[in-house]
Design an enzyme around this catalytic site. Structure first.
Site, short mmCIF file in Angstrom:
data_model
loop_
_atom_site.label_atom_id
_atom_site.label_comp_id
_atom_site.label_asym_id
_atom_site.label_seq_id
_atom_site.Cartn_x
_atom_site.Cartn_y
_atom_site.Cartn_z
N TYR A 55 0.84 -1.19 0.00
CA TYR A 55 0.00 0.00 0.00
C TYR A 55 0.88 1.25 0.00
CZ TYR A 55 -3.80 -3.19 1.40
OH TYR A 55 -4.71 -4.22 1.46
N TRP A 206 -12.71 -7.79 2.31
CA TRP A 206 -12.46 -6.41 1.88
C TRP A 206 -13.54 -5.98 0.89
CZ3 TRP A 206 -11.04 -5.30 -3.28
CH2 TRP A 206 -10.54 -6.35 -4.05
N ALA A 210 -18.53 -2.59 -1.72
CA ALA A 210 -18.29 -2.63 -3.17
C ALA A 210 -17.71 -1.32 -3.68
CB ALA A 210 -19.57 -2.99 -3.92
N LYS A 217 -24.57 6.19 -3.65
CA LYS A 217 -24.24 7.56 -4.11
C LYS A 217 -24.01 7.64 -5.62
CE LYS A 217 -19.27 7.28 -3.04
NZ LYS A 217 -18.20 7.84 -2.17
N ARG A 229 -14.34 7.97 -5.26
CA ARG A 229 -13.30 7.04 -5.64
C ARG A 229 -13.26 6.81 -7.16
NH1 ARG A 229 -12.39 1.60 -2.28
NH2 ARG A 229 -11.77 3.24 -0.80
#
Length: 336
Positions: A55, A206, A210, A217, A229
């Site tokens: 990450y 994880w 979704a 939204k 995102r």
């Protein structure tokens, strides 16, 4: 406050809402905001934190280490992973070879500022390393006291069975698998979950929301919201793009009255849905703002009635992905 669940067939507990810092720390938000969000998670009762060396190319572990500095170590459950390329991406900076696992755990401990992690996970299956070598290296990490338990991520049912058998021979506990799982992505239900139940392995899932699609939204026929995102390549836009179809988004809107009736937000409904599966020990949630954590933890302890679960199934019946063959497509056949 957040409730706890046992991880696999062990005596180790994790908070059923677990904080994950993929695509946020050292990427989507600055360090001060990341640290504030981790502290909000602690205040909300989350004590389990999941990260990985890959990450932000190791930087996310550094940020999490700073955020948790000064906390009582015995009161935290810290999870990290190894497999993907890190650092300068040299020939041995990837995979699950003995060398990379050795270098990986030492690097993660240094960046996190701890003497051990509670769970060390194989971030994918490495087809280029003999499984015996991988499991022996993980067993050595446990015996050295650098990790207490071992887990994997996105392994198939067959890989879980083989890994579990080797771990048992080596006297260490393989307690978890970390797959993608949500009401829209159900590919683990046919093979992975039954095998895991048989072996005493839990799921730490994880993307239970979704990648934000299950919040409602994203609307069919409408541009994606600014700052979401879906607009940020650093925040997983490539992962969410396959879900931004009008048929999916239209089906998701059918969940709103179900959530309203249950007294939940759509995000809380999505998290409660994955936690309704008894083989799931924890749902990984990320956050870029403290208020997101405050909202998501309210899904802890929620028990969805059978009629609610049936209504969710009906709403998403035509768009939820259930093909178990998808579990064989996640780990690269050659190292990246």
């Amino acid at each position: 406050m957040v409730e706890y669940r046992y991880l696999g067939n062990s005596g180790f507990k994790v908070s059923e809402i677990t904080y994950g810092n993929w695509v946020t720390h050292a990427s989507q938000v600055g360090d001060d905001a990341a640290i504030a969000t981790v502290h909000a998670a602690l205040d909300a009762g989350i004590t389990t934190f999941d990260t990985a060396d890959v990450y932000a190319n190791t930087a996310a572990e550094v940020v999490l280490g700073k955020a948790l500095a000064g906390q009582r170590r015995e009161g935290l459950e810290i999870l990290t992973k190894v497999y993907w390329p890190v650092g300068p991406r040299g020939a041995n900076d990837v995979g699950l070879s003995r060398k990379h696992i050795h270098d990986g755990i030492n690097g993660s401990l240094t960046r996190l500022g701890v003497d051990y992690v509670d769970l060390y996970q194989a971030h994918r299956y490495d087809y280029e390393t003999p499984l015996e070598e991988t499991m022996q290296a993980f067993a050595d990490v446990v015996r050295q006291g650098k990790a207490l338990y071992i887990g994997v991520s996105e392994w198939t049912a067959e890989q879980l069975r083989e890994g579990h058998a080797l771990a048992k021979q080596l006297g260490v506990q393989l307690v978890s698998n970390q797959p993608q799982y949500s009401a829209l992505w159900r590919v683990i239900e046919d093979k992975v979950i039954p095998t895991s139940e048989e072996l005493g392995i839990s799921q730490i899932v994880w993307s239970p929301i979704a990648q934000g699609v299950l919040t409602g939204k994203y609307l069919p026929g409408q541009p994606v919201p600014e700052g979401s995102r879906a607009t940020d390549e650093k925040s997983g836009a490539q992962f969410i793009s396959r879900l931004l179809r009008d048929d999916v988004l239209t089906a998701v809107q059918k969940l709103k009255p179900i959530a309203d009736e249950a007294g939940l937000t759509m995000a809380q409904l999505a998290i409660a849905w994955v936690l309704a599966n008894p083989n799931v020990s924890a749902a990984l949630v990320g956050a870029s703002r403290p208020e997101q954590i405050a909202a998501n933890v309210k899904a802890s302890g929620v028990k969805l009635e059978a009629d609610v679960l049936a209504a969710i199934d009906d709403a998403l019946a035509d768009v939820a992905e259930r093909d178990p063959e998808k579990t064989y497509e996640v780990s690269p056949k050659t190292r990246p």
